[in-house]
Design a protein around this motif. Sequence first.
Motif, PDB file in Angstrom:
ATOM      1  N   LEU A  52      16.334  -2.855  19.638  1.00  0.00           N
ATOM      2  CA  LEU A  52      16.216  -1.491  19.130  1.00  0.00           C
ATOM      3  C   LEU A  52      16.202  -1.400  17.602  1.00  0.00           C
ATOM      4  O   LEU A  52      16.247  -0.307  17.041  1.00  0.00           O
ATOM      5  N   HIS A  53      16.107  -2.563  16.909  1.00  0.00           N
ATOM      6  CA  HIS A  53      16.179  -2.541  15.450  1.00  0.00           C
ATOM      7  C   HIS A  53      14.829  -2.303  14.789  1.00  0.00           C
ATOM      8  O   HIS A  53      14.774  -2.180  13.560  1.00  0.00           O
ATOM      9  N   ALA A  54      13.747  -2.256  15.552  1.00  0.00           N
ATOM     10  CA  ALA A  54      12.419  -2.084  14.965  1.00  0.00           C
ATOM     11  C   ALA A  54      11.554  -1.241  15.895  1.00  0.00           C
ATOM     12  O   ALA A  54      11.592  -1.409  17.116  1.00  0.00           O
ATOM     13  N   ILE A  55      10.789  -0.310  15.292  1.00  0.00           N
ATOM     14  CA  ILE A  55       9.873   0.557  16.050  1.00  0.00           C
ATOM     15  C   ILE A  55       8.500   0.483  15.390  1.00  0.00           C
ATOM     16  O   ILE A  55       8.389   0.580  14.158  1.00  0.00           O
ATOM     17  N   GLY A  56       7.470   0.272  16.201  1.00  0.00           N
ATOM     18  CA  GLY A  56       6.111   0.216  15.695  1.00  0.00           C
ATOM     19  C   GLY A  56       5.333   1.473  16.044  1.00  0.00           C
ATOM     20  O   GLY A  56       5.534   2.067  17.107  1.00  0.00           O
ATOM     21  N   PHE A  57       4.458   1.893  15.140  1.00  0.00           N
ATOM     22  CA  PHE A  57       3.644   3.097  15.332  1.00  0.00           C
ATOM     23  C   PHE A  57       2.177   2.763  15.079  1.00  0.00           C
ATOM     24  O   PHE A  57       1.853   1.980  14.192  1.00  0.00           O
ATOM     25  N   LYS A  58       1.298   3.381  15.851  1.00  0.00           N
ATOM     26  CA  LYS A  58      -0.135   3.394  15.545  1.00  0.00           C
ATOM     27  C   LYS A  58      -0.473   4.856  15.224  1.00  0.00           C
ATOM     28  O   LYS A  58      -0.518   5.716  16.099  1.00  0.00           O
ATOM     29  N   ALA A  59      -0.630   5.112  13.907  1.00  0.00           N
ATOM     30  CA  ALA A  59      -0.821   6.492  13.467  1.00  0.00           C
ATOM     31  C   ALA A  59      -2.204   7.005  13.832  1.00  0.00           C
ATOM     32  O   ALA A  59      -3.142   6.231  14.047  1.00  0.00           O
ATOM     33  N   ASN A  60      -2.329   8.328  13.897  1.00  0.00           N
ATOM     34  CA  ASN A  60      -3.624   8.941  14.189  1.00  0.00           C
ATOM     35  C   ASN A  60      -4.665   8.618  13.112  1.00  0.00           C
ATOM     36  O   ASN A  60      -5.867   8.717  13.355  1.00  0.00           O
ATOM     37  N   ASN A  61      -4.201   8.239  11.924  1.00  0.00           N
ATOM     38  CA  ASN A  61      -5.127   7.868  10.846  1.00  0.00           C
ATOM     39  C   ASN A  61      -5.389   6.366  10.806  1.00  0.00           C
ATOM     40  O   ASN A  61      -5.880   5.845   9.825  1.00  0.00           O
ATOM     41  N   GLU A  62      -5.034   5.654  11.877  1.00  0.00           N
ATOM     42  CA  GLU A  62      -5.261   4.220  12.077  1.00  0.00           C
ATOM     43  C   GLU A  62      -4.303   3.315  11.315  1.00  0.00           C
ATOM     44  O   GLU A  62      -4.393   2.096  11.413  1.00  0.00           O
ATOM     45  N   LEU A  63      -3.373   3.885  10.567  1.00  0.00           N
ATOM     46  CA  LEU A  63      -2.362   3.034   9.949  1.00  0.00           C
ATOM     47  C   LEU A  63      -1.420   2.503  11.022  1.00  0.00           C
ATOM     48  O   LEU A  63      -1.041   3.229  11.947  1.00  0.00           O
ATOM     49  N   GLU A  64      -1.039   1.238  10.888  1.00  0.00           N
ATOM     50  CA  GLU A  64      -0.052   0.639  11.776  1.00  0.00           C
ATOM     51  C   GLU A  64       1.236   0.493  10.979  1.00  0.00           C
ATOM     52  O   GLU A  64       1.275  -0.214   9.955  1.00  0.00           O
ATOM     53  N   VAL A  65       2.279   1.165  11.430  1.00  0.00           N
ATOM     54  CA  VAL A  65       3.505   1.302  10.646  1.00  0.00           C
ATOM     55  C   VAL A  65       4.673   0.697  11.412  1.00  0.00           C
ATOM     56  O   VAL A  65       4.835   0.916  12.622  1.00  0.00           O
ATOM     57  N   LEU A  66       5.487  -0.063  10.693  1.00  0.00           N
ATOM     58  CA  LEU A  66       6.709  -0.623  11.252  1.00  0.00           C
ATOM     59  C   LEU A  66       7.909  -0.009  10.543  1.00  0.00           C
ATOM     60  O   LEU A  66       7.970   0.006   9.309  1.00  0.00           O
ATOM     61  N   VAL A  67       8.867   0.503  11.311  1.00  0.00           N
ATOM     62  CA  VAL A  67      10.137   0.964  10.765  1.00  0.00           C
ATOM     63  C   VAL A  67      11.206  -0.024  11.222  1.00  0.00           C
ATOM     64  O   VAL A  67      11.431  -0.199  12.416  1.00  0.00           O
ATOM     65  N   HIS A  68      11.817  -0.681  10.245  1.00  0.00           N
ATOM     66  CA  HIS A  68      12.810  -1.731  10.519  1.00  0.00           C
ATOM     67  C   HIS A  68      14.174  -1.227  10.091  1.00  0.00           C
ATOM     68  O   HIS A  68      14.405  -0.935   8.916  1.00  0.00           O
ATOM     69  N   LEU A  69      15.110  -1.132  11.025  1.00  0.00           N
ATOM     70  CA  LEU A  69      16.422  -0.546  10.775  1.00  0.00           C
ATOM     71  C   LEU A  69      17.415  -1.639  10.383  1.00  0.00           C
ATOM     72  O   LEU A  69      17.927  -2.357  11.227  1.00  0.00           O
ATOM     73  N   GLY A  70      17.677  -1.757   9.094  1.00  0.00           N
ATOM     74  CA  GLY A  70      18.613  -2.759   8.611  1.00  0.00           C
ATOM     75  C   GLY A  70      17.965  -4.125   8.475  1.00  0.00           C
ATOM     76  O   GLY A  70      16.838  -4.352   8.909  1.00  0.00           O
ATOM     77  N   ILE A  71      18.713  -5.050   7.881  1.00  0.00           N
ATOM     78  CA  ILE A  71      18.253  -6.423   7.688  1.00  0.00           C
ATOM     79  C   ILE A  71      19.190  -7.354   8.439  1.00  0.00           C
ATOM     80  O   ILE A  71      20.412  -7.234   8.361  1.00  0.00           O
ATOM     81  N   ASP A  72      18.607  -8.281   9.194  1.00  0.00           N
ATOM     82  CA  ASP A  72      19.353  -9.214  10.055  1.00  0.00           C
ATOM     83  C   ASP A  72      19.999  -8.520  11.250  1.00  0.00           C
ATOM     84  O   ASP A  72      20.817  -9.125  11.945  1.00  0.00           O
TER      85      ASP A  72
END
Length: 666
Positions: A58-78
């Motif tokens: 659950l520490h990382a969520i990936g998105f495929k935006a409607n504008n074709e950007l692929e975005v990663l949200v990473h919660l914390g390090i390690d």
Amino acid sequence: MKQVQLLTPVAGKLIPLNAIQDPVFSQGMMGQGFGIEPTVGNVVAPVSGEITMVADTLHAIGFKANNELEVLVHLGIDTVEMGDRPPFKIQVKAGDHVEAGDPIGTMDIEAVAAAGKRTTVILAVTNSADMVANLDAQLGDVKAGVVGAVVDLNREVQPVVNTPKPQGKGSKYDALATQIITQVGGAANVKSVIHCITRVRFYLKDESQANDEVIRDLDGVIDVAKAGGQYQVVIGPAVNDVYDAIINQLGPGFGDDEASTAAMEKEANRAAWQKMTPWQKVKHGFSSLIGVITGSMIPVIGLLAASGILKGVLALLTTFNIVSDKAPTYVIINAMGDSVFYFLPIFVGFTAAKKLGADPVIMGIVGGVLTYPTIVGLASGGKVTGHLLGMAINADFFGIPVHVASYTYSIFPMIAGAWLASKLEPWLKRVIPTVLRMIFVPLIEVVLISGVIVIFIGPLITAFSGALAAGIMGIYQLSPAISGLIIGGFYQVLVIFGLHWAIIPIVVNDITTTGHSSINAIVSATMVAQGGAVLAIALKTKVASVKELAWPATISAFCGVTEPAMYGINLKYGRTFVTASIGGAVGGFLTGLLNVNMWGFAGSLIGVTSFINPKGLDFSLFGFLIASAATIIVSFTLTYLFGFSDADVKNVKKAPAKKHLGEQVA
């Protein structure tokens, strides 16, 4: 559409990518983006589009935006290492569609910080090379769901709303996926597939069925490589899409997202390592080593603190003649307080193996070998048949004369063994047939790792310790004050690497021959210093989890057991260990300068009666009180003012190591 916006996933202080304390993200290896030091744990979607991935931890969520950007949200390090008890609650899953600003979960910032991880939330556009011409981050304090960056796209895109991800046939990478599967021998020849940042990695039943040259010539394939039991097809930036297309055709049972994440992190870290300067590599390696040591000790810190307090209580009982050290009561209580230290190699073997990626049970058994009664007997009372490099030859192995050292209370040999096992184990699993692995992998590991520690690592540490002991005695004879300064400043460093055993025989010899030991009095000052530093943290910190550990660690240190303070707090936060060592140097200097003697083994504040001369009260007791007071004042003051802040709890660097002391991020 040439310009788009990325919203902030959390509230806090937005920082530039290069300020993130992680080489993979800070150097843009995962794409352009920004970081946020969060102040609130509510997480929102930074873009409108589809959730493509939620990590098992659950520490990382990936998105495929409607504008074709692929975005990663990473919660914390390690925070991937917190998989057993993840501090996150994510309310979306892969395939869900979200609008920018929608709540998607929460992050327990305090729990992350208490675990010694950085809380930095990172947003990265993972297809930056294909899509992003420029990303302008809006630095400073931000709320969640506001514009965090403006992105200039390098090509026109048409906004898409709720377009589901292609499944099965229809993706532009399906044809390539079909060709690759065919040329590696078909689905029947594939055991599993993972991917890293650039490569699709197949585990094949028979690599000889793969047609290397045909695969190399496929449009979209860069090269083919074979390593680590994997058949690696080098794709480049489109690796995620090709991997998805392959899994769509083979079926989800062939994929392993967790292993893919680990492979990506390992490859990214290798690239980051190659870009480091020699000095950066030294600093990174040392930081990683300290991270492995503290990470291996954290699971047993509570036990060490409790045992230290129990040993302190037992010292009081014997000092005031309430319990005789020959009575069964003493034996039972002593076993309760001493067992965790005596069998420490077993526990450290288990925890270090988990940290470094080896088999914990096997390394626990290796620790059992080192603490086996007959091995301990060889080390402490074996027949000495000669000497080599200052070491007593007390055993032989197939006729080879060896020195068997004592490993009770030790941690460093087990960490070295766990690192060696993490390298040996994958190789054994590649060369030993599956039907034989269950027996022969542990058999070979136990024999080889135990043998290397007993025959090589132990004697090396003993030889170095002997040279160190000779140097210490030379300095002490030259000047007790200078000797006290050096021992006081560096004794706890010796404890980390198990080299403090160089001083213990000197202490024992002094007490058994003269009845007292000045060097043991200096060692006692280092215990007081560790306690003074952790006491400052106990009083200063507002982080509940740190305070809860700091108080028993303080009591334990003042009872003569410094491991909980050192491994659980001081060493973990870096500067604190330095300020504690400075306090130890001051205390050691005063102890030597005042010619303080010690007539017992129990040190620190609990051992005050050990400084009373049985022949009559002399200045040793007062010298001990003066040196201890100065030690506490110096270590406490320096730590309180300069050695620690609550910001260190979330900024602490953990050694990012699973398979390598210098590898693994996220």
